[in-house]
Design a protein around this motif. Structure first.
Motif, mmCIF file in Angstrom:
data_model
loop_
_atom_site.group_PDB
_atom_site.id
_atom_site.type_symbol
_atom_site.label_atom_id
_atom_site.label_comp_id
_atom_site.label_asym_id
_atom_site.label_seq_id
_atom_site.Cartn_x
_atom_site.Cartn_y
_atom_site.Cartn_z
ATOM 1 N N VAL A 293 0.780 -1.357 -0.003
ATOM 2 C CA VAL A 293 0.145 -0.062 -0.223
ATOM 3 C C VAL A 293 1.032 1.581 -0.398
ATOM 4 O O VAL A 293 0.690 2.331 -1.148
ATOM 5 N N VAL A 294 2.020 1.457 0.953
ATOM 6 C CA VAL A 294 2.769 2.349 1.278
ATOM 7 C C VAL A 294 3.486 2.666 -0.023
ATOM 8 O O VAL A 294 4.318 3.688 -0.537
ATOM 9 N N GLY A 295 3.954 1.524 -0.401
ATOM 10 C CA GLY A 295 5.411 1.259 -1.887
ATOM 11 C C GLY A 295 4.374 2.178 -2.913
ATOM 12 O O GLY A 295 5.322 2.767 -3.256
ATOM 13 N N VAL A 296 3.564 1.081 -3.397
ATOM 14 C CA VAL A 296 2.491 1.786 -4.367
ATOM 15 C C VAL A 296 2.558 3.131 -4.740
ATOM 16 O O VAL A 296 2.259 4.027 -4.998
ATOM 17 N N THR A 297 1.629 3.756 -3.358
ATOM 18 C CA THR A 297 0.958 4.776 -3.338
ATOM 19 C C THR A 297 2.583 6.462 -3.246
ATOM 20 O O THR A 297 2.175 7.004 -4.453
ATOM 21 N N LEU A 298 3.497 5.538 -2.984
ATOM 22 C CA LEU A 298 4.469 6.480 -2.952
ATOM 23 C C LEU A 298 5.230 6.775 -4.223
ATOM 24 O O LEU A 298 4.888 7.493 -4.673
ATOM 25 N N ALA A 299 5.478 5.298 -4.698
ATOM 26 C CA ALA A 299 5.730 5.523 -6.005
ATOM 27 C C ALA A 299 4.869 6.449 -7.479
ATOM 28 O O ALA A 299 5.196 7.023 -8.008
ATOM 29 N N PRO B 158 12.097 -2.559 -1.977
ATOM 30 C CA PRO B 158 12.127 -3.036 -3.147
ATOM 31 C C PRO B 158 10.694 -2.588 -4.216
ATOM 32 O O PRO B 158 10.999 -2.387 -4.829
ATOM 33 N N ILE B 159 9.539 -2.753 -3.385
ATOM 34 C CA ILE B 159 8.061 -2.544 -3.959
ATOM 35 C C ILE B 159 8.078 -1.227 -4.628
ATOM 36 O O ILE B 159 7.642 -0.606 -5.352
ATOM 37 N N LEU B 160 8.496 -0.091 -3.254
ATOM 38 C CA LEU B 160 9.133 1.327 -4.397
ATOM 39 C C LEU B 160 9.603 1.637 -5.078
ATOM 40 O O LEU B 160 9.207 1.643 -6.261
ATOM 41 N N SER B 161 10.575 0.674 -5.148
ATOM 42 C CA SER B 161 11.983 1.272 -6.436
ATOM 43 C C SER B 161 11.755 0.573 -7.613
ATOM 44 O O SER B 161 10.964 1.211 -8.602
ATOM 45 N N LEU C 96 6.659 2.638 -13.279
ATOM 46 C CA LEU C 96 6.205 3.730 -13.605
ATOM 47 C C LEU C 96 6.737 4.618 -15.162
ATOM 48 O O LEU C 96 6.714 5.750 -15.730
ATOM 49 N N ASN C 97 8.340 4.345 -14.746
ATOM 50 C CA ASN C 97 8.991 5.780 -15.823
ATOM 51 C C ASN C 97 9.213 4.776 -16.643
ATOM 52 O O ASN C 97 10.441 5.358 -17.733
ATOM 53 N N SER C 98 9.455 3.131 -17.393
ATOM 54 C CA SER C 98 9.392 2.390 -18.237
ATOM 55 C C SER C 98 8.365 2.374 -19.459
ATOM 56 O O SER C 98 9.031 1.608 -20.118
#
Length: 254
Positions: free
Chosen positions: A66-72, A126-129, A135-137
């Motif tokens: 939840v936190v990793g995807v939201t921040l990403a 790992p989920i965030l990065s 998303l940038n690819s």
């Protein structure tokens, strides 16, 4: 499956033979048969502790998702926000959780919450990065095409960037699943909490103090099998979500 199974059986057989041939005491190194017997005999105690550890693991993994995807997603929409906050996420990742776990236990003032935070710290990055990378690819030509047809940022995110990031997110999920389990076990070691609601790490410490080494090995087997099961489950999720359209999954099927 044949090759790893055969190698595993041979290793276990050699282990059992070496222990019996050299008459190694069980409090030094138990044989596989004794470990299996201990696992069956102590299943009632160890299974309850396993559930405590897995509960912390799955809660930490869910929070990391939840936190990793939201921040990403937020970082992909605002480069300023990414440059401002991402370095702190890196600092959080590279700081050994063993070093800060005692502080978290003191500040949280709740054992379950502190264990959850420690496991989340390990599983989060790992989920965030990976999601940021995904998303940038997205293909820049497609991004330009979306802009040409007047797509909003939300439409571009929903129909282009999120699907492009899905394989990267799933790769991060497979890594974070095992890390969440490791983080939960390490946090339990640091906390050293006992009682009926204690996890497998405490059972290992308890058995080690009492020189019940077969129980230590039985608990380690349960942790290892749990990690393998988590990896297989996340791999299955990845396969089911990617098999119809992503090149990596299509190649595996063919």
């Amino acid at each position: 499956m044949i090759a790893p199974v055969v190698i595993g059986v041979l290793v276990l057989a050699l282990w059992e033979f070496a222990v019996r041939w050299n008459e190694v005491p069980s409090y030094v190194l138990p044989g596989p048969l004794l470990v299996a017997q201990t696992l069956v005999a102590d299943w009632g105690t160890l299974s309850g502790s396993l559930w405590v550890t897995l509960k912390i693991t799955f809660m930490a993994l869910a929070a990391a998702v939840v936190v990793g995807v939201t921040l990403a997603v937020l970082f992909s929409q605002s480069k300023w926000l990414e440059m401002a906050l991402l370095p702190y996420a890196v600092i959080l990742q590279v700081t050994p959780v063993v070093a800060i776990a005692p502080l978290i236990i003191i500040w949280a003032d709740d054992i379950d919450l502190s264990l959850l935070i420690c496991a989340w710290i390990v599983a989060f990055f790992p989920i965030l990065s990976n999601t940021i990378l995904g998303l940038n690819s997205a293909d820049h030509n497609l991004v330009n095409l979306f802009e040409l047809y007047g797509a909003s940022r939300w439409q571009t995110l929903r129909y282009l960037k999120l699907p492009a990031a899905l394989p990267y997110f799933l790769a991060g999920l497979k890594i974070s699943g095992g890390l969440a389990l490791i983080g939960a076990v390490v946090a339990e070691f640091v906390a050293g909490t006992g009682g009926s609601a204690s996890g497998l790490a405490y059972r290992i410490l308890e058995a080690g103090y009492q020189l019940k080494i077969p129980r230590v090995f039985a608990a380690l087997v349960m942790i290892s099998l749990s990690g393998v099961a988590i990896f297989l489950a996340t791999s299955l999720i990845s396969h089911l979500l990617l098999r119809r359209w992503h090149e990596s999954a299509i190649r595996r099927e063919n």
